[in-house]
Design an enzyme around this catalytic site. Structure first.
Site, PDB file in Angstrom:
ATOM      1  N   GLY A 199      -0.272  -5.914   1.210  1.00 44.56           N
ATOM      2  CA  GLY A 199       0.761  -5.804   2.249  1.00 44.56           C
ATOM      3  C   GLY A 199       0.427  -4.754   3.292  1.00 44.56           C
ATOM      4  N   ALA A 200       0.132  -3.544   2.832  1.00 47.16           N
ATOM      5  CA  ALA A 200      -0.166  -2.446   3.745  1.00 47.16           C
ATOM      6  C   ALA A 200      -0.706  -1.277   2.941  1.00 47.16           C
ATOM      7  CB  ALA A 200       1.095  -2.014   4.489  1.00 47.16           C
ATOM      8  N   GLU A 233       3.712   4.432  -7.117  1.00 47.85           N
ATOM      9  CA  GLU A 233       4.190   3.104  -6.710  1.00 47.85           C
ATOM     10  C   GLU A 233       5.600   2.790  -7.221  1.00 47.85           C
ATOM     11  OE1 GLU A 233       2.987   1.759  -4.342  1.00 47.85           O
ATOM     12  OE2 GLU A 233       0.902   2.411  -4.258  1.00 47.85           O
ATOM     13  N   HIS A 248       8.220   1.634   2.869  1.00 49.65           N
ATOM     14  CA  HIS A 248       7.396   1.918   1.680  1.00 49.65           C
ATOM     15  C   HIS A 248       6.196   2.809   2.041  1.00 49.65           C
ATOM     16  CE1 HIS A 248       5.668   0.825  -2.325  1.00 49.65           C
ATOM     17  NE2 HIS A 248       4.534   1.047  -1.683  1.00 49.65           N
ATOM     18  N   GLU A 249       5.436   2.399   3.043  1.00 45.83           N
ATOM     19  CA  GLU A 249       4.236   3.168   3.386  1.00 45.83           C
ATOM     20  C   GLU A 249       4.605   4.542   3.928  1.00 45.83           C
ATOM     21  OE1 GLU A 249       1.813   1.795   2.061  1.00 45.83           O
ATOM     22  OE2 GLU A 249       2.699  -0.216   1.951  1.00 45.83           O
ATOM     23  N   GLU A 309      -8.187   2.281  -1.106  1.00 43.09           N
ATOM     24  CA  GLU A 309      -7.530   2.229  -2.411  1.00 43.09           C
ATOM     25  C   GLU A 309      -7.916   0.920  -3.086  1.00 43.09           C
ATOM     26  OE1 GLU A 309      -3.244   2.477  -2.462  1.00 43.09           O
ATOM     27  OE2 GLU A 309      -3.233   2.890  -4.599  1.00 43.09           O
ATOM     28  N   GLU A 340      -1.061   3.141   2.797  1.00 40.48           N
ATOM     29  CA  GLU A 340      -0.432   4.390   3.253  1.00 40.48           C
ATOM     30  C   GLU A 340      -1.400   5.492   3.662  1.00 40.48           C
ATOM     31  OE1 GLU A 340      -0.389   3.244  -0.004  1.00 40.48           O
ATOM     32  OE2 GLU A 340      -0.597   4.906  -1.413  1.00 40.48           O
ATOM     33  N   ASN A 341      -2.618   5.186   4.105  1.00 41.68           N
ATOM     34  CA  ASN A 341      -3.594   6.211   4.494  1.00 41.68           C
ATOM     35  C   ASN A 341      -2.919   7.323   5.309  1.00 41.68           C
ATOM     36  OD1 ASN A 341      -5.632   4.185   3.687  1.00 41.68           O
ATOM     37  ND2 ASN A 341      -4.984   3.208   5.590  1.00 41.68           N
ATOM     38  N   HIS A 385       5.495   6.902   1.130  1.00 42.65           N
ATOM     39  CA  HIS A 385       4.320   7.373   0.389  1.00 42.65           C
ATOM     40  C   HIS A 385       3.821   8.717   0.914  1.00 42.65           C
ATOM     41  CE1 HIS A 385       3.039   4.593  -2.660  1.00 42.65           C
ATOM     42  NE2 HIS A 385       2.821   3.570  -1.866  1.00 42.65           N
TER      43      HIS A 385
HETATM   44  N1  TRP Z   1      -1.022   1.477  -1.964  1.00 48.49           N
HETATM   45  C1  TRP Z   1      -0.711   0.227  -1.310  1.00 48.49           C
HETATM   46  C2  TRP Z   1       0.788   0.111  -1.297  1.00 48.49           C
HETATM   47  O1  TRP Z   1       1.408  -0.067  -2.287  1.00 48.49           O
HETATM   48  C3  TRP Z   1      -1.295  -0.963  -2.007  1.00 48.49           C
HETATM   49  C4  TRP Z   1      -2.601  -1.464  -1.508  1.00 48.49           C
HETATM   50  C5  TRP Z   1      -2.935  -1.770  -0.259  1.00 48.49           C
HETATM   51  C6  TRP Z   1      -3.739  -1.795  -2.274  1.00 48.49           C
HETATM   52  N2  TRP Z   1      -4.181  -2.275  -0.199  1.00 48.49           N
HETATM   53  C7  TRP Z   1      -4.699  -2.307  -1.413  1.00 48.49           C
HETATM   54  C8  TRP Z   1      -4.029  -1.729  -3.610  1.00 48.49           C
HETATM   55  C9  TRP Z   1      -5.925  -2.758  -1.865  1.00 48.49           C
HETATM   56  C10 TRP Z   1      -5.266  -2.154  -4.067  1.00 48.49           C
HETATM   57  C11 TRP Z   1      -6.209  -2.669  -3.201  1.00 48.49           C
HETATM   58  O2  TRP Z   1       1.418   0.294  -0.344  1.00 48.49           O
HETATM   59 ZN    ZN Z   2       2.763   1.591  -2.454  1.00 51.44          ZN
END
Ligand code: TRP
Ligand code: ZN
Length: 888
Positions: free
Chosen positions: A279-280, A338, A315-316, A139, A282-283, A319
């Site tokens: 932070g993390a 988000e 949060h993850e 992402e 959500e794959n 998602h």
């Molecule tokens: N989708 C992720 C979240 O909100 C955000 C995120 C993680 C992200 N790594 C990233 C966004 C790298 C942009 C680039 O939990």
């Molecule tokens: Zn998110």
């Protein structure tokens, strides 16, 4: 209650983009569905540090446009071969940002082989090495760094992934979905194959290969399916995984109970890595986490770390439905997933711990960060209309204001109708890539509530300013309250319209009782929909004290000419605990502004006795939650305070703020000492709400004592460190020593360094303390710390701790009038630009929000931004922000 007056709005429907159109800018209005769709993607990775081979086999169908060429995104790739239906294919051109293929059949199999260099990838986007492990971050647009692909979120395909790598170095080979095959290969290598049954966009793809310790557990869903839970961490860290696993299980239960949403795959994996930009992530079925949001035990992590882990794990996980099963049509819709998922994680944390404390934390982010973003050069609606670099739009606006917009919907609909709207949204759109309009349509259809006007929140940027006046008519016993909303132009939009603003209100009588507003209810949500609106309450005995925007019912700035006495009344009697806190904040801000004006007029600082008395009552209360008391003594940051002024006077804000804190510390000294001793815990460390509150208040008191009695504070700090059985108390003592510049400060900092230098995550707390030291030598200190044994310039966590803390939390020295802070940050950005543009573009924030600073500082900043703009190969991330800042 009746509505008596309204001023009709001459709405100007046009909303021009005021920035000169840049060719690199993409527009929401230009969205077009793809001519080609992808049914399935079969990936094969042969992992090597510097030359990984990726074979991508795709089943593609053209759905529109006769013989139209197929454009596939690609970035930083070495192309090895292209086959169409198993035959060599040459009818293509490599173009800027990708590849164009011509004269394709309607339906075909495309096989592309690319070569990557994960070891050289320090941008941490695409496939890269974090320490010894391989991992991915796709992402928003990182998948195009792995293979040529229709890398856009509305292309959903079924993925299978085969990974081969050295068996000793990489025993764990992970990807999305379920493991379907594995085996040994020649040369000490092995392979694993994964199939993800749920079609997904490429940004949710993940691959991890490494040698980990694994904490395994399981969860039985409410329909009785058993899900394997696996948490992977670097070897030796198993003793720091329990809290993350507990948080995951709590998240799964909570989402079933509150949102009726159940997990779908048979396995849920989380991998913690040390090198991660955010932070993390959500794959699907395989979350990748910054280790900061996984690893915790009582010795290494603070209460805040524990709460952060719970929130991010939640949060993850959340998602999986809001983001993965239902994803975004295009990246302009980012807040669809988000904003909603932040709302869900905030509700999770509130249900697990203290709702008031969580609400205060959320509102602080809005006031200290989001308001400034919305007033600055990067101002954008929660659904931006145009974007240069998508990575620049993972913002406090899209995330946190986005969550506030969802919260307003929740306020207007109520929990029951909101949940009916959620259920309809899921029923309609499961398996689709949709828009914010689709979400609001589901909420409208399920509730029957007209949200047409409300939808302006999605397209209009800027913080509304609400001015409130009132009048009590002693003849008719009626109370009139008038709201005027002002929506000022922002960098991205000249013309603004009135917004639908829910105002949660309570009226207190002189005894502190809430007035009955009808049907036995003592609070009411008013809908402010026009520029100016008056609401009337009849049959009141006296003029009430209005408690406004209870629970921060809308993301606005508001003004009502509260007297000190009225604020004290709210602090003492508001039935909403958040509003008690807010009244304390308003009181503080009022005297912050007054004292800045006094200083500017050459007068001495001063505070009325009532100010101190109000806070004394809070500090000595045996009714209030200790965590709330501590929060009442934490005030707007220097950065946040800039939003209170038309023209920002750095020195005066700094001095006035310190004066008030010092007055509180000195005049309430004995109370702080008493509170400190009353809130000591003796039992074993537990990160539970009640204990967290005790530690928070004791450490808050210690910091104030450090301002008023350095000798006593020095003793207390040393004693607290020697007794501490947890990081919260150890760090609380260091913080007091650091802010109070106590005699023991250097020694206790050195001891901490000796104890923890091998643990980067723990050292981040130490680097952040160093970076926030109020000292003339701060820049020299930081330069020295770049060479510290625990520092690593390529690690985003280390950079944020040292550089990020300095530029954001030490703003007096960052804004030093000799411009040294600006030169320093620009030097770092130039160094980072080519290595890690995402992290650079996040660090630049305080350098672009300069509009209300004095002319001298503005000139110094512009010189630096111009210097930055002139460097070779300036990343699009920085280019977008620098050009927008210079044009603002
Ligand atoms: N989708 C992720 C979240 O909100 C955000 C995120 C993680 C992200 N790594 C990233 C966004 C790298 C942009 C680039 O939990
Ligand atoms: Zn998110």
């Amino acid at each position: 209650m009746t509505q008596v007056s309204s001023i009709e709005e001459n709405a100007d429907e046009s909303n021009h983009n005021d920035i000169t159109k840049n060719p690199q800018e993409k527009h929401l209005a230009d969205y077009k569905p793809s001519d080609y769709l992808i049914e399935s993607l079969d990936l094969v990775f042969d992992l090597f540090d510097e030359n990984t081979i990726v074979k991508a086999t795709t089943q593609i169908n053209r759905v529109t446009g006769d013989n139209t060429p197929l454009f596939l995104f690609g970035d930083n790739l070495v192309l090895r071969s292209i086959l169409v239906n198993d035959s060599a294919f040459t009818d293509y051109t490599l173009v800027e940002g990708g590849i164009e293929l011509f004269n394709l059949p309607t339906s075909f199999v495309l096989s592309i082989e690319t070569e990557l260099n994960p070891l050289a990838n320090k941008a941490f986007e695409g496939l890269y090495k974090s320490g010894e492990a391989f991992c991915t971050q796709c992402e928003a647009e990182g998948f195009r760094r792995i293979t040529y692909y229709l890398d856009r979120p509305d292309i959903l395909a079924k993925f299978s992934t085969t990974i081969s790598a050295d068996k000793t170095l990489y025993p764990s080979l992970l990807s999305n979905g379920n493991r379907v095959d594995q085996g040994d290969l020649a040369d000490g290598r092995h392979f694993v194959k994964w199939i993800d049954p749920f079609p997904k966009p490429a940004y949710l793809f993940a691959l991890v290969a490494g040698q980990f310790d694994c904490l395994a557990d399981s969860f039985v869903t409410k329909s009785g399916r058993t899900v394997a839970l696996e948490l992977f961490v670097d070897k030796g860290n198993l003793d720091k995984t329990a809290h993350a696993m507990l948080s995951l299980k709590n998240s799964m239960t909570w989402d079933e109970e509150r949102f009726n949403l159940e997990y779908d795959l048979d396995i849920y994996m989380i991998v913690a890595v040390d090198f991660f930009n955010m932070g993390a992530m959500e794959n699907k079925g395989l979350n990748v986490f910054n280790s900061k949001f996984v690893l915790a035990n009582s010795q290494s992590a603070t209460d805040q770390d524990y709460l952060g882990i719970e929130a991010v794990i939640g949060h993850e996980y959340f998602h999986n439905w809001t983001g993965n099963r239902i994803t975004c049509r295009d990246w302009f819709q980012l807040s669809l997933k988000e904003g909603l998922t932040v709302f869900r994680d905030q509700e999770f944390s509130s249900d697990m711990g203290s709702r008031t404390v969580n609400r205060i934390a959320n509102v602080k982010i809005m006031r200290n960060h989001q308001f400034a973003e919305d007033a600055g050069p990067m101002s954008h609606p929660i659904r931006p209309a145009s974007v240069m670099e998508m990575n620049n739009f993972y913002t406090v606006t899209v995330y946190d204001k986005g969550s506030e917009v969802i919260r307003m919907l929740h306020t207007l609909l109520g929990e029951q109708k909101f949940q009916q709207g959620m259920a309809l949204y899921v029923e309609r759109h499961d398996g689709q890539a949709v828009t914010c309009d689709d979400f609001v349509a589901a909420m409208t259809d399920a509730s029957g509530i007209d949200l047409t006007l409300f939808k302006r929140w999605y397209s209009q940027s800027g913080t509304p300013n609400v001015n409130i006046t009132d009048h009590f008519d002693t003849n008719t016993n009626s109370y009139q309250i008038t709201f005027k909303q002002k929506n000022l132009p922002t960098a991205d939009q000249k013309h603004k319209q009135p917004l639908h603003i829910p105002v949660d209100i309570e009226l207190l009588d002189s005894e502190g009782n809430a007035v009955d507003l009808g049907h036995g209810k003592t609070s009411k949500v008013l809908s402010l929909t026009q520029k100016e609106q008056t609401f009337v309450f009849d049959n009141l005995k006296q003029k009430p004290v209005p408690c406004l925007f209870r629970g921060f019912s809308a993301p606005v700035k508001y003004q009502y000419a509260y007297s000190d006495e009225q604020l004290l009344h709210l602090i003492s009697y508001a039935s909403d605990e958040f509003s008690r806190w807010d009244a304390g904040q308003i009181l503080f801000n009022k005297y912050l502004v007054k004292n800045v004006q006094l200083q500017q007029a050459g007068n001495a600082f001063s505070l009325p006795t009532l100010f101190i008395e109000a806070f004394k009552a809070v500090l000595t209360s045996d009714q209030l939650d200790p965590a709330l008391i501590a929060d009442m003594f934490e005030f707007i940051s220097e950065n946040g305070a800039m939003e209170l002024f038309e023209a920002v006077d750095i020195e005066a804000i700094h001095a006035a703020r310190l004066f008030i804190l010092q007055q509180l510390a000195e005049q309430l000294q004995s109370e702080f000492v008493a509170v400190y001793h009353q809130h000591q815990l003796t039992a074993d460390y537990q990160p539970k709400t009640e204990d967290i509150a005790q530690r928070k208040l004791a450490n808050c008191a210690l910091s104030y004592i450090a301002k008023s009695d350095s000798k006593l504070a020095n003793e207390l700090v040393l004693k607290q460190i020697s007794r501490a059985n947890n990081m919260t108390d150890h760090l609380g003592a260091l913080l007091a020593a650091n802010t109070g510049k106590l005699a023991c400060r250097d020694a206790v900092m050195a001891d901490f360094d000796d104890k923890w230098f091998e643990n980067g995550l723990v050292m981040d707390k130490w680097f952040a303390l160093q970076a926030s030291l109020s000292s003339e030598t701060i820049l020299a200190n930081i330069e020295t710390l770049f060479n510290h044994r625990s520092f690593d310039y390529s690690n985003p966590n280390r950079l944020r701790a040292l550089v990020g803390t300095f530029v954001n939390a030490n703003s007096y020295y960052f804004h030093a009038i000799d411009g040294s802070g600006y030169v320093f940050l620009t030097d770092q950005l130039i160094k980072l630009n080519s290595q890690n543009p995402q992290v650079a573009a996040r660090l630049i924030t305080p350098l672009i929000q300069f509009k209300r600073l004095d002319a001298k500082r503005v000139a110094l900043i512009k010189t630096q931004l111009t210097r930055l703009l002139a460097i070779d190969n300036l990343s699009l991330d920085l280019f977008e922000k620098v050009t927008k800042a210079l044009a603002h």
